[in-house]
Design an enzyme around this catalytic site. Structure first.
Site: not given
Ligand code: NAD
Length: 505
Positions: A398, A264, A298, A189
Site C-alpha cells: 500500500e 478496517e 484505504c 481516540k
Molecule cells: P495508523 O495505524 O498509524 O494509526 C491509526 C490510529 O491508531 C491512530 O489514532 C494512532 O494514533 C493509533 N495507534 C497507533 N499505534 C497504536 C497502538 N499501538 N495501539 C493502539 N492504537 C494505535 O494508521 P494511519 O496512518 O492513521 O492511517 C492510515 C492507514 O489506515 C492506512 O493503512 C489505510 O489503508 C488505513 N485505513 C483503512 C480504512 C478502512 O476502512 N479499511 C479507512 C481509512 C484508513
C-alpha cells in the site's frame, strides 16, 4: 512531462489556533502536556491538543463503564436514543464550514471534499438513528407445548474507537453513531494528526443532550492512549481503522481478555479494465480512484489491471486526464487534490516510486514532490508507473500516495488471479459492458466490496469492510449496527410440566 494543473496559494484568512482538551465524564480535562499539529499545506500550527496519558485513558474508560453499567444510555428506549442522534445530525449540518476548515488544515485535503465529508457524516448519524429503532431478535415458538425461546440483541458494552488521519470525521461517523444506536458507551481516540473535529464533536453531543460519560474523547498518541484503549479489561470491544501493522498489534493485546475486535485496515485495490469497457468512464474513474485524497485512502484504486490489447491506449488516456486534475492549495474550492499528511509520508511515497524504477518499472508520469506556489513542497505529483510485474513491491504494497501501478492481462481468469494475488482484500472493480463478465468477476474476486462500472460509491445502507489482511467485521448498514451488539438466548418454560431431575421418591 505532461503539464499539470496546479492551484497556487489562495488568499484565505487562516483561523486562530484551536486548543483541544479531553472530554471525559462530560467535562473538558487534561492539557498539562500539549502537542501541536502543523498544517501539511500551510506550515502553520492549526491546533494544540492535550497529550493523553495512561491515567487519562483509564479515566475515560472508567467514565464509559460507569455510564454503561448504570443504564443511563443503554436502557433508554431506542426512540429516545434516536432522538439524540438526530439532533447531533442537525448540529453537524449547521456547522459544516467550521468543521471543514479545520479538517482541511489538519489533513491537507481539499475544502470541497471536507465539506462533503462533514455533511455526509451528518447523514450517517441520521441513518444510524433510523436503524436504532429497527433492532429485533428471534423467537422460537415450535419447541414443544411447554417451551418458548427468544434471542435478544443487546449492546455489547464499552467500545473503544480508534481512528486514523485520512478521513477523521467521516470514519468516526462510520462507527460512533452506530455504537450509540446499539446502546453502547464509548471512548474515542482520534489520530494525533487530526484531533480537532473529533474534539469539536464533544460540544455538539453535549448540546444534543447526550448524557455525560456516554462518549468520552481522549486525545494523544497510539502509545500510551491507543494501547490502553485496546487492552483495558473494562473495554468490551475495540473498533479500529488504520494500518494493518497496528491492527495486528491491537488484535494481539485485545486477545489477552478476548474482547471483540473490529478492524478496517489497508488495501491494494485493483480495477480490471476489459477491452469492451466504456473507456471514457473507466479512465475517469481510474484517475479519481488514484488521486482522490492524494491516494491516502484505504480504497485507493492504486492498481489497474488492463487487457493487453488496450493497455497502451488506456494508459495514454489516464496520463492525459491526469493533467487536468487540479493539485494545490486545499483551501481553494477549485482544488481537487491537496497535500501529503507529513514530510515523512511524502518521503515514503517517493521511496516506493524510486524502488519500482530501480526494479525495472517505468515512471510514465510524475514521480517526485510538487512545489505549490505560495505553499511548501509537501505535495506529490500525479504518478503513473508501467512495466510493473506482480512480484514488484509497488504492485503489492500500500503506497498511500497518488501513484498508479499498471499491470496487464490476457484472460478473465488471469485478471482475477492477479487481483487475488494480494495480502489485502478491501475493494475491487471491473469495467466491461458485458454483464456476464462483471458478474463472474464479482463472484470470484476476493474483496469486501466490488464495484462494477463505477468506483468508490458508498452509502450508509451498504455495509463496508475487508477480507484477508484488510480487516475483520463490517461497518455501516445493518451489519454495522449489529457489530456493536451481543446476542443473548432466553429459554422459558411455560407451566410446571417438567419432571424433577432428582428423584426424591
Ligand atoms: P495508523 O495505524 O498509524 O494509526 C491509526 C490510529 O491508531 C491512530 O489514532 C494512532 O494514533 C493509533 N495507534 C497507533 N499505534 C497504536 C497502538 N499501538 N495501539 C493502539 N492504537 C494505535 O494508521 P494511519 O496512518 O492513521 O492511517 C492510515 C492507514 O489506515 C492506512 O493503512 C489505510 O489503508 C488505513 N485505513 C483503512 C480504512 C478502512 O476502512 N479499511 C479507512 C481509512 C484508513
Amino acid at each position: 512531462m505532461t503539464e499539470m494543473t496546479v492551484v497556487p496559494r489562495a488568499d484565505a484568512t487562516l483561523p486562530e489556533v484551536r486548543v483541544n482538551r479531553h472530554w471525559i465524564g462530560g467535562a473538558h480535562v487534561g492539557g498539562a502536556e500539549m502537542s501541536d499539529r502543523v498544517s501539511p499545506s500551510h506550515g502553520v500550527v492549526v491546533s494544540r491538543s492535550a497529550k493523553g496519558t495512561e491515567a487519562d485513558a483509564r479515566a475515560a474508560i472508567a467514565a464509559a463503564r460507569a455510564a454503561f453499567d448504570d443504564g443511563r444510555w443503554s436502557r433508554l428506549s431506542a426512540k429516545a436514543r434516536a432522538a439524540v442522534l438526530l439532533r447531533v445530525a442537525d448540529l453537524i449540518e449547521g456547522d459544516v464550514e467550521r468543521f471543514a476548515v479545520v479538517e482541511t488544515l489538519e489533513s491537507g485535503k481539499p475544502i470541497s471534499q471536507s465539506r462533503g465529508e462533514i455533511a455526509g457524516a451528518a447523514d450517517l448519524w441520521r441513518y444510524a438513528a433510523a436503524l436504532a429503532r429497527t433492532v429485533e431478535g428471534d423467537s422460537f415458538n415450535g419447541l414443544g407445548p411447554e417451551m418458548l425461546a427468544t434471542v435478544l440483541k443487546e449492546p455489547i458494552g464499552v467500545v473503544s474507537i480508534i481512528t486514523p488521519w485520512n478521513f477523521p470525521f467521516w470514519i468516526l461517523s462510520q462507527k460512533l453513531p452506530f455504537a450509540l444506536a446499539a446502546g453502547c458507551c464509548c471512548v474515542v481516540k482520534p489520530s494525533e494528526m487530526t484531533p480537532s473535529t473529533t474534539a469539536m464533536l464533544a460540544e455538539l453531543l453535549d448540546r444534543a443532550g447526550l448524557p455525560a460519560g456516554v462518549v468520552n474523547i481522549v486525545l494523544g498518541y497510539g502509545q500510551p492512549v491507543g494501547a490502553v484503549l485496546a487492552s483495558d479489561r473494562d473495554v468490551d470491544m475495540v473498533t479500529f481503522t488504520g494500518s494493518t501493522a497496528v491492527g495486528k498489534q491491537i488484535s494481539r493485546v485485545a486477545a489477552d481478555n478476548l474482547k471483540k475486535v473490529a478492524l478496517e485496515l489497508g488495501g491494494k485495490n485493483p480495477q480490471v479494465i476489459f477491452p469492451d469497457a466504456d473507456m471514457e468512464s473507466a479512465a475517469d474513474a481510474v484517475v479519481f480512484g488514484v488521486y482522490f485524497n492524494v491516494g491516502q485512502c484505504c480504497n485507493s484504486g492504486s492498481r489497474i489491471i488492463v487487457h493487453e490489447d488496450i493497455a497502451e491506449d488506456f494508459v495514454a488516456r489516464v496520463v492525459a486526464l491526469s493533467a487536468h486534475v487540479t493539485f494545490g492549495d486545499p483551501l481553494d474550492p477549485a482544488t481537487q487534490v491537496g497535500a501529503i499528511v507529513t514530510p515523512e509520508h511524502g518521503a515514503k511515497i517517493d521511496a516506493h516510486v524510486q524502488a519500482a524504477k530501480a526494479a525495472g518499472a517505468r515512471v510514465v508520469l510524475g514521480g517526485g514532490p510538487l512545489q505549490v506556489p505560495g505553499l511548501g513542497a509537501q505535495f506529490y505529483r500525479p504518478t503513473v508507473v508501467t512495466g510493473v510485474t506482480p512480484d514488484m513491491a509497488i504492485a503489492r504494497d500500500e503506497v498511500f500516495g497518488p501513484v498508479l501501478t499498471v499491470l496487464t492481462f490476457r484472460t478473465a481468469e488471469e485478471a482475477v488471479a492477479l487481483c487475488n494475488d494480494a495480502d489485502y482484500g478491501l475493494s475491487a472493480g471491473v469495467w466491461s459492458e458485458n454483464v456476464h463478465t462483471c458478474l463472474a468477476f464479482a463472484r470470484n474476486v476476493q474483496a469486501g466490496t466490488v464495484w462494477t462500472n463505477t468506483w468508490m460509491d458508498g452509502f450508509p445502507e451498504v455495509t463496508f469492510g475487508g477480507v484477508k489482511q484488510s480487516g475483520q467485521g463490517r461497518e455501516v448498514g445493518r451489519y454495522g449496527l449489529e457489530e456493536f451488539m451481543e446476542i443473548k438466548s432466553v429459554v422459558m418454560r411455560i407451566g410446571r410440566t417438567r419432571a424433577n431431575w432428582v428423584k426424591t421418591r
